[in-house]
Structure formats: C-alpha cells, structure tokens
Motif scaffolding. Structure first.
Motif, PDB file in Angstrom:
ATOM      1  N   GLU A   1       0.828  -1.208   0.000  1.00 54.74           N
ATOM      2  CA  GLU A   1       0.000   0.000   0.000  1.00 54.74           C
ATOM      3  C   GLU A   1       0.860   1.255   0.000  1.00 54.74           C
ATOM      4  O   GLU A   1       0.622   2.197  -0.767  1.00 54.74           O
ATOM      5  CB  GLU A   1      -0.924   0.003   1.222  1.00 54.74           C
ATOM      6  CG  GLU A   1      -1.793   1.242   1.306  1.00 54.74           C
ATOM      7  CD  GLU A   1      -2.629   1.292   2.567  1.00 54.74           C
ATOM      8  OE1 GLU A   1      -3.326   2.309   2.779  1.00 54.74           O
ATOM      9  OE2 GLU A   1      -2.587   0.329   3.353  1.00 54.74           O
ATOM     10  N   THR A   2       1.899   1.272   0.850  1.00 53.24           N
ATOM     11  CA  THR A   2       2.767   2.447   0.941  1.00 53.24           C
ATOM     12  C   THR A   2       3.486   2.711  -0.371  1.00 53.24           C
ATOM     13  O   THR A   2       3.532   3.851  -0.856  1.00 53.24           O
ATOM     14  CB  THR A   2       3.798   2.240   2.068  1.00 53.24           C
ATOM     15  OG1 THR A   2       3.111   1.987   3.291  1.00 53.24           O
ATOM     16  CG2 THR A   2       4.672   3.480   2.230  1.00 53.24           C
ATOM     17  N   ALA A   3       4.034   1.660  -0.988  1.00 58.53           N
ATOM     18  CA  ALA A   3       4.761   1.834  -2.243  1.00 58.53           C
ATOM     19  C   ALA A   3       3.822   2.251  -3.382  1.00 58.53           C
ATOM     20  O   ALA A   3       4.177   3.101  -4.201  1.00 58.53           O
ATOM     21  CB  ALA A   3       5.490   0.540  -2.608  1.00 58.53           C
ATOM     22  N   ASP A   4       2.625   1.663  -3.426  1.00 61.84           N
ATOM     23  CA  ASP A   4       1.673   2.031  -4.483  1.00 61.84           C
ATOM     24  C   ASP A   4       1.238   3.483  -4.379  1.00 61.84           C
ATOM     25  O   ASP A   4       1.013   4.147  -5.395  1.00 61.84           O
ATOM     26  CB  ASP A   4       0.450   1.117  -4.428  1.00 61.84           C
ATOM     27  CG  ASP A   4       0.680  -0.208  -5.135  1.00 61.84           C
ATOM     28  OD1 ASP A   4       1.494  -0.228  -6.081  1.00 61.84           O
ATOM     29  OD2 ASP A   4       0.070  -1.216  -4.750  1.00 61.84           O
ATOM     30  N   ARG A   5       1.094   3.990  -3.168  1.00 65.85           N
ATOM     31  CA  ARG A   5       0.705   5.397  -2.999  1.00 65.85           C
ATOM     32  C   ARG A   5       1.792   6.327  -3.510  1.00 65.85           C
ATOM     33  O   ARG A   5       1.515   7.454  -3.920  1.00 65.85           O
ATOM     34  CB  ARG A   5       0.401   5.688  -1.533  1.00 65.85           C
ATOM     35  CG  ARG A   5      -0.860   5.001  -1.037  1.00 65.85           C
ATOM     36  CD  ARG A   5      -1.301   5.513   0.328  1.00 65.85           C
ATOM     37  NE  ARG A   5      -2.400   4.708   0.849  1.00 65.85           N
ATOM     38  CZ  ARG A   5      -3.669   4.860   0.487  1.00 65.85           C
ATOM     39  NH1 ARG A   5      -3.988   5.786  -0.397  1.00 65.85           N
ATOM     40  NH2 ARG A   5      -4.617   4.103   1.014  1.00 65.85           N
ATOM     41  N   GLU A   6       3.047   5.871  -3.481  1.00 59.19           N
ATOM     42  CA  GLU A   6       4.146   6.664  -4.023  1.00 59.19           C
ATOM     43  C   GLU A   6       4.184   6.592  -5.546  1.00 59.19           C
ATOM     44  O   GLU A   6       4.550   7.557  -6.213  1.00 59.19           O
ATOM     45  CB  GLU A   6       5.481   6.179  -3.441  1.00 59.19           C
ATOM     46  CG  GLU A   6       5.645   6.399  -1.950  1.00 59.19           C
ATOM     47  CD  GLU A   6       5.887   7.851  -1.605  1.00 59.19           C
ATOM     48  OE1 GLU A   6       6.301   8.619  -2.498  1.00 59.19           O
ATOM     49  OE2 GLU A   6       5.647   8.237  -0.442  1.00 59.19           O
TER      50      GLU A   6
END
Length: 506
Positions: free
Chosen positions: A420-425
């Motif tokens: 989730e964190t990487a996709d938001r970036e």
C-alpha cells in the motif's frame, strides 16, 4: 434507604452534566483511537492489553515461535516480503512524449508521480552511463542530461550531444521525451539503433582489455537491448504486431541472459494480440517456473488460457447442479492462483474500477502492477468469449480459501504489507489506491463510537425533556441498584442491630 434518598435529590441538570461529560470523554477516546489506528494500523487499547496487561495476567502469546525452526521460517518469510516489495521497471511502460504528455495536454493531470520519475532517472543513469563517459564529449553531456530534473534541459542537452556526434543515448532521450507521436519516436529509435550497434561492436572487441572496457561494453549492451525493445514496442503500437513478435524473439535469442528486463512479457502481449495461443502456452511453459519470480502477466495469462477452454459454455447454474468438470476445475484453480498473487486485477478486468495510465514502475502484487496488466490485457480477456463471466463468478472464492484475505499464504507466501505504501508513491493522487488485505476497524473503535453516540443522544434528550429523562434515569438507577438493596436488607435482617449500627458508622 440512603440510595433512594440520593436518587431523589438528583436534579435534571445533574443528568445533563453527567451524560454530556461522558459523551465528551468517549468522543476524545474515539478520536485518539481513530488517529492511532490510521497511523499504526492497530488499536491502542488492544495493543496495550496484549503487550502489557496480558503478560501481567500470565497470558502467553501463542503466535510467538517455540523453536529455532519456526524462527528461521519467520525470518525467511520476512525476507521474502521485503524482497517482493522491490519496485520493478514496467516492461510495457508508455512513451513520455507521445503518450504521457498527451494525456497531460488533454486532461491537465500529471499521470506520473515525482517518485516514479525519480526512479526512472536512476534507471537511466544506471543503464545508459558509465565511469568512462568523460572520455567522449557527447557521452559526458548525456551523463549530465540524465541527472537533469527539468525536461527541457534534458532535451536541450540531447540536441547539444547530437551536434557533436551521432550519440545513441541522445536519440533515445529525444524519442522518449520530445517525440509527440509513435512514428516520430520510431524514427529517432532507428537513428539510435545505428549509433548503438556501432558502439556495441567496438566495445565488444575491447571488453576483455580491462575493467573500464567491461563497463563500456555492459553499458553499450544495455543501450542496444533498450533500443531494440522500444522499436518492437513501436511496431506493436503501429499495428505491425507480427514484426514486433519477430523482433522480440530475435532479441531474446541474442541476449538470453538478460531475463531481468522481462522481455517475455512484451512477447506474451503481442502473441495474445495475434491470438496465437499455442505460442503463448509455449512461452508460459518456459517462464512460469517455480524457480522464477512470478508476475501478474504470467499468472493471469495462464488463467486466461485455461479459462478459454471452458468459458464459452460455462454456466454457474449448470455447474452448481452437476458440479465442475476437470477442465472447469483447472480453470477455477488457475483463477484462484492468479487472484491470490495479485488480488487487485479482477476489479479492473471486470471494469468495477476505472483504469488510469500505468506508471513507469510497478510493484509486484500491488495495485500498480494490476493497472499495468489490465491496461494492456483487458482487450485480450474480452476477446475470449465467457472468460470475464467465469472470472466474475469465481474470483472472490479465493478469499474464502485463505484464512484471512491474503494475510497468510496458500499458494504463495504471505501477501506483503508494504504494497500500500509503495503504491501510494507510484500512483497519482487522483487515483484511489486499491488496498488488500482490508484493515478492519478494531472492536474498541466501534465500541467507543457507539458509546459516544449513545451518551450524546442521552445528553440531548435530557436537555430537551429534563423531567421525563429524570424519571427514566431514576427508574433505571433504581433497577440497577435493586440487587444491592436486596442484599443490604438481608444483611440487616441477619446481623444484630447494634453490630450493623457500628458497621454503618465505620
């Protein structure tokens, strides 16, 4: 008697103050719990209970490893999760000038994030430069150009480099960022190919003469592979799909060790466009191996081929009556396998969620990979009659096979929590990132929300109808204290009056 006297002396203002204060306190607790859950993904009260109160009460954490083997297994799974959260270059990434910039001109939105473009800049510096670039003026200019953040500065540097000599990397940059159509990009890539092949032949002859020449040869190899791949993609976009397939096959034969570029994913997409399913199966047989890293393209293409054998005649009503045949069972299992690997894809294929332009980098098993896959492969699923219907009927069954959606592995290792964190970036702000597994609200947040709402309603009713609510409150408290009054009366009847008098004085 004392309790009854106390209740009778209470005024409606007391009940208003009591319920109002309770509502305020529970509201503050709710706000804190919600903030803590959004930031850390867990309830503060539950965490304190498990971490501090449970050990004091003698509780044992059953989830903790009891031997060295389980410890090693946990460490291995953690390492796998971290490695799986590695960001990969999108094998089918679009052209900035001809496609991404065109989207910006039409919509006014930026399809690429700064983080994504920064990763691309790092890739360009890694693959297109080497330590000996200062020996050639044109390459020295391009080494600085790849570090430039301003697109116009990069384009100007590429033109300056081409004025000195026919530089392959300068033509690459112009094809990617300045060309406004695929035709223009293809022309520039053909120009880059001539210069790239010349540099590759020269460095190939000198590659064993020292570390400097080895680095030059490695860089020239990367440049040549990149150019040929992008030329094949230009052919595919311009409708010359058979030509693209031949170019990709030749490239994979010429550089068989460069599997990290995932050229086979370009080949699979082109073969699906030609509806050459036998060759697609042959490519899958080579790359869908247990020792190789999986991707959404591999898993969902395998599912599509198995669904193709049964989807045209599949009916959920008929299947529920007679049961699934062997071929249907194989297709369903393939869909479950694909969905467990990347659970975000079905909503895009079934058009339950709108697509956006794919980013230049993807996270395997993440929303970014799902967008990149569905963007190019949705048409192939639509072309197979009944395939989307079969997917619609079966994909959610995956989550019933796993104890908690993708938290624990079934066919693959546990779903990484870092996606989730990487996709938001990687994905633009206007896109709502798909998240799995869903974070369920902890019990204490729901309980506090209910308590806050209930006490706030009581405070409002007490303020509006003080007399009536006072009667209800006295009746409720009288009922609540009735067992205590009953016990007190029994104690008074049993104990001597003198002793009871002394105890009440105490």
């Amino acid at each position: 008697m004392e309790v009854s006297m106390f209740l009778n002396t209470l005024t409606p203002k007391f009940y208003v103050a009591l319920t109002g204060t309770s509502s305020l306190i529970s509201g503050l607790i709710l706000i804190f719990e919600w903030w803590y859950f959004r930031k850390y993904g867990t309830s503060f009260i539950e965490q304190v209970s498990v971490s501090h109160l449970r050990p004091l009460l003698g509780g044992v954490d059953n989830s903790s490893p009891t031997n060295s083997n389980s410890s090693n297994g946990d460490a291995d799974s953690n390492r796998q999760s971290v490695s799986e959260c590695k960001v990969w270059r999108n094998p089918l990434n679009l052209f900035r000038g001809a496609e991404y910039n065109r989207y910006t001109w039409v919509t006014g939105r930026e399809p690429l994030t700064y983080y994504d473009m920064n990763l691309s800049a790092q890739d360009h510096q890694t693959f297109f430069t080497c330590d000996s670039d200062h020996l050639r003026p044109a390459d020295a200019i391009m080494q600085k150009a790849w570090r430039e953040r301003n697109p116009q500065a990069r384009i100007s540097a590429a033109h300056e480099s081409l004025e000195l000599e026919d530089c392959a990397t300068a033509s690459i940059l112009l094809a990617e960022e300045e060309a406004t159509t695929i035709v223009e990009a293809e022309k520039l890539f053909k120009q880059a190919l001539k210069a790239g092949e010349g540099c590759y032949r020269r460095s190939q002859q000198l590659q064993h003469h020292g570390a400097q020449y080895e680095a030059q040869h490695r860089r020239d190899t990367n440049v040549l592979v990149y150019i040929k791949r992008r030329l094949a993609m230009c052919s595919r976009k311009l409708g010359r799909t058979r030509e693209a397939v031949k170019m990709l096959r030749d490239l994979m034969k010429e550089f068989p060790l460069l599997s990290m570029f995932n050229i086979h994913e370009n080949l699979l997409e082109s073969l699906l466009e030609l509806q050459n399913y036998a060759d697609v199966q042959a490519v899958l047989a080579k790359y869908d191996d247990i020792s190789l890293p999986k991707s959404a393209t591999i898993c969902y293409t395998a599912a599509l081929l198995k669904a193709r054998a049964v989807s045209d005649k599949f009916s959920p009503e008929a299947a529920s009556r007679r049961g699934l045949s062997t071929a249907e069972m194989n297709a369903v299992e393939a869909i479950h396998r694909a969905v467990e690997f990347n659970p975000h894809v079905p909503k895009y294929l079934l058009e339950m969620k709108s697509l956006i332009l794919p980013p230049e980098h993807i996270l395997k098993r993440g929303d970014s990979e799902a967008i990149a896959y569905a963007f190019f492969h949705l048409q192939h699923w639509k072309r197979v009659e009944g395939a989307l219907n079969l997917l619609h009927c079966t994909w959610e069954g995956t989550f019933r096979m796993i104890p908690y959606p993708l938290e624990k592995g079934h066919l693959f290792y546990p779903y990484p929590i870092c996606t989730e964190t990487a996709d938001r970036e990687l994905l633009p702000m206007f896109h709502e990132v798909s998240v799995y597994p869903k974070k369920e609200l902890p019990f204490f947040i729901l309980f506090t929300a209910g308590l806050c709402s209930f006490t706030a309603m009581l405070a409002l009713l007490t303020h509006q109808f003080p007399e009536l609510m006072g009667v209800f409150a006295k009746a409720f408290l009288s009922t609540l204290f009735a067992p205590l009054n009953f016990i007190m009366e029994k104690v008074e009847s049993i104990l001597p009056s003198s002793l009871w008098h002394q105890l009440t004085r105490i």
